[in-house]
Design a protein around this motif. Sequence first.
Motif, mmCIF file in Angstrom:
data_model
loop_
_atom_site.group_PDB
_atom_site.id
_atom_site.type_symbol
_atom_site.label_atom_id
_atom_site.label_comp_id
_atom_site.label_asym_id
_atom_site.label_seq_id
_atom_site.Cartn_x
_atom_site.Cartn_y
_atom_site.Cartn_z
ATOM 1 N N ILE A 40 2.068 4.851 -4.578
ATOM 2 C CA ILE A 40 3.148 5.791 -4.899
ATOM 3 C C ILE A 40 4.278 5.103 -5.647
ATOM 4 O O ILE A 40 4.916 5.693 -6.526
ATOM 5 C CB ILE A 40 3.680 6.436 -3.591
ATOM 6 N N ASP A 41 4.504 3.815 -5.301
ATOM 7 C CA ASP A 41 5.595 3.082 -5.968
ATOM 8 C C ASP A 41 5.214 2.569 -7.349
ATOM 9 O O ASP A 41 6.015 1.905 -8.008
ATOM 10 C CB ASP A 41 6.023 1.899 -5.095
ATOM 11 N N GLY A 42 4.002 2.838 -7.818
ATOM 12 C CA GLY A 42 3.592 2.413 -9.150
ATOM 13 C C GLY A 42 3.024 1.011 -9.205
ATOM 14 O O GLY A 42 2.553 0.570 -10.257
ATOM 15 N N GLU A 43 3.022 0.295 -8.065
ATOM 16 C CA GLU A 43 2.488 -1.053 -8.026
ATOM 17 C C GLU A 43 1.017 -1.003 -7.613
ATOM 18 O O GLU A 43 0.525 0.024 -7.148
ATOM 19 C CB GLU A 43 3.283 -1.923 -7.041
ATOM 20 N N VAL A 44 0.332 -2.161 -7.784
ATOM 21 C CA VAL A 44 -1.076 -2.237 -7.416
ATOM 22 C C VAL A 44 -1.209 -2.028 -5.923
ATOM 23 O O VAL A 44 -0.511 -2.667 -5.128
ATOM 24 C CB VAL A 44 -1.651 -3.614 -7.830
ATOM 25 N N TRP A 45 -2.093 -1.109 -5.513
ATOM 26 C CA TRP A 45 -2.271 -0.776 -4.107
ATOM 27 C C TRP A 45 -3.182 -1.803 -3.460
ATOM 28 O O TRP A 45 -4.278 -2.077 -3.934
ATOM 29 C CB TRP A 45 -2.885 0.611 -3.981
ATOM 30 N N VAL A 46 -2.715 -2.391 -2.349
ATOM 31 C CA VAL A 46 -3.466 -3.412 -1.637
ATOM 32 C C VAL A 46 -3.580 -2.981 -0.186
ATOM 33 O O VAL A 46 -2.578 -2.628 0.437
ATOM 34 C CB VAL A 46 -2.763 -4.788 -1.725
ATOM 35 N N TRP A 47 -4.808 -2.994 0.347
ATOM 36 C CA TRP A 47 -5.031 -2.681 1.748
ATOM 37 C C TRP A 47 -5.710 -3.860 2.398
ATOM 38 O O TRP A 47 -6.729 -4.349 1.907
ATOM 39 C CB TRP A 47 -5.895 -1.442 1.893
ATOM 40 N N ILE A 48 -5.133 -4.316 3.519
ATOM 41 C CA ILE A 48 -5.675 -5.467 4.239
ATOM 42 C C ILE A 48 -6.287 -4.956 5.533
ATOM 43 O O ILE A 48 -5.599 -4.376 6.362
ATOM 44 C CB ILE A 48 -4.584 -6.506 4.518
ATOM 45 N N MET A 49 -7.571 -5.168 5.642
ATOM 46 C CA MET A 49 -8.286 -4.686 6.816
ATOM 47 C C MET A 49 -7.740 -5.344 8.068
ATOM 48 O O MET A 49 -7.635 -6.549 8.147
ATOM 49 C CB MET A 49 -9.775 -4.997 6.681
ATOM 50 N N GLY A 50 -7.384 -4.508 9.061
ATOM 51 C CA GLY A 50 -6.897 -5.022 10.330
ATOM 52 C C GLY A 50 -5.406 -5.011 10.478
ATOM 53 O O GLY A 50 -4.891 -5.243 11.568
ATOM 54 N N GLU A 51 -4.643 -4.761 9.402
ATOM 55 C CA GLU A 51 -3.184 -4.795 9.473
ATOM 56 C C GLU A 51 -2.550 -3.401 9.466
ATOM 57 O O GLU A 51 -1.343 -3.285 9.658
ATOM 58 C CB GLU A 51 -2.625 -5.630 8.323
ATOM 59 N N ALA A 52 -3.318 -2.367 9.177
ATOM 60 C CA ALA A 52 -2.784 -1.007 9.242
ATOM 61 C C ALA A 52 -2.617 -0.602 10.711
ATOM 62 O O ALA A 52 -3.255 -1.163 11.611
ATOM 63 C CB ALA A 52 -3.721 -0.041 8.515
ATOM 64 N N PRO A 53 -1.724 0.385 11.003
ATOM 65 C CA PRO A 53 -1.470 0.746 12.410
ATOM 66 C C PRO A 53 -2.713 1.189 13.160
ATOM 67 O O PRO A 53 -2.862 0.865 14.334
ATOM 68 C CB PRO A 53 -0.451 1.885 12.290
ATOM 69 N N ASP A 54 -3.625 1.934 12.495
ATOM 70 C CA ASP A 54 -4.795 2.461 13.176
ATOM 71 C C ASP A 54 -6.018 1.583 13.015
ATOM 72 O O ASP A 54 -7.106 1.950 13.471
ATOM 73 C CB ASP A 54 -5.121 3.877 12.649
ATOM 74 N N ASP A 55 -5.917 0.455 12.331
ATOM 75 C CA ASP A 55 -7.068 -0.420 12.110
ATOM 76 C C ASP A 55 -7.393 -1.193 13.375
ATOM 77 O O ASP A 55 -6.512 -1.619 14.115
ATOM 78 C CB ASP A 55 -6.793 -1.394 10.965
#
Length: 431
Positions: free
Chosen positions: A73-88
């Motif tokens: 949403i902020d226009g930057e490259v989206w990065v998702w780190i497995m295990g660090e999200a609240p529901d991961d």
Amino acid sequence: MLQQILKEMYIDPELLAELNDEQKHILFYKMREEQLRRWHEREARAAREEAEGGVLRNIRRANSKHIQWLHGIDGEVWVWIMGEAPDDKPYEQISEELIAERARRQAQKEAKELWRQKEAEITKKFRDAMANEKARILAEKWKVEMEDRKAAKVLEERIHEEFKRKEEEERKRGEMQIRLQEELRAKELYWTLKQAQQQSQASEKEDREWEEQLRRSKAADEERRRKAQRARDEYRRHSLRAIQKGTVAGLSNMFQEIGLYNEQEAKLNNYHPSPTPPKSLLVPVRAWERPLRPVSRDVIIRWFKEEQLPRRAGFERNTKSIAPWFHGIISREDAEDLLSTMTEGAFLVRVSEKIWGYTLSYRQQHGFKHFLVDASGDFYSFLGVDPNRHATLTDLIDFHKEEIITVSGGELLQKPCGQRDNTPDYHMLFD
């Protein structure tokens, strides 16, 4: 040293072990930037060739591959780190659940097959028994009189009910046995898969290490804007302070007067007696070819005498005395042992066996930190931490007595750690 690593896109594992977590994050971030820069250059070159090549370039373009980053949403490259999200879930929990699910399904499949066979056996057993009993009853019926047929029918129904009850009991016992076998088989398969996973994890240790490094690199990418802004502000503040104090200017102010320069040269001559006068400090002449990296203790000693002594590395400013924080070629363990009895802010500088330079060992409130100091060029600077360049090793130490080394750690050099034994550990460097 940093330019060489970025050029080859490779870092020696032993050298990587000398870096702390923050230095590793910054190093992998710069390696990632270098990869993107090379990729953009290749794309630009391909675009120019395509514009000049006409139809042939259009054919190649149809077969070329492209990368398009997913933006948030902020226009930057989206990065998702497995295990660090609240529901991961953690990787270990996911792995345990997958193993348990695989074991349960396999045991359930085997249990269904066993139950199918068991049910067929029970059905066949009681069907044959019922047929035999019916044959026996029919044989008896022919022997009794017509008035006894009603009694025979009642007896047949009672016998039928009895067999039906026994069949149900047998079915329940069979189901219980199959259920127990299913549970035992599930546990057996679980431990078998668990052992296979442990063996696989042992053989894939290097892959896990690389995944961990990649995870940390992605985490550094996620915070790159904030850290880059803070680093720019810190660099601007350091540069202004360095210009005001004159420490970044190096030795230029120290040797502006001829008399002061001659005094420094005379002090070096007194420390290193020789029948011939020493060479000029301003233009050191190397009498040997320095290897790509240190290969032995003798080579390090020669490097120090050939290149560092003329630059007064290890000396206090404007004196012939060796600085109290300077140490020779000692290990990380020896440095931590020397600092273990001191308070937070204590430090020492030792000659590195990994690079052409030094290692600054720092005492924290809980533990220690080690920073590599690159001295392969004509300046001294922390490898991957501080962008400032200093003309002498003493300039670098004095600068960080008033300015922190890193923003996150807030390391400030306060108390030097001296020698413990009567014979200093740097005596081989000055013999």
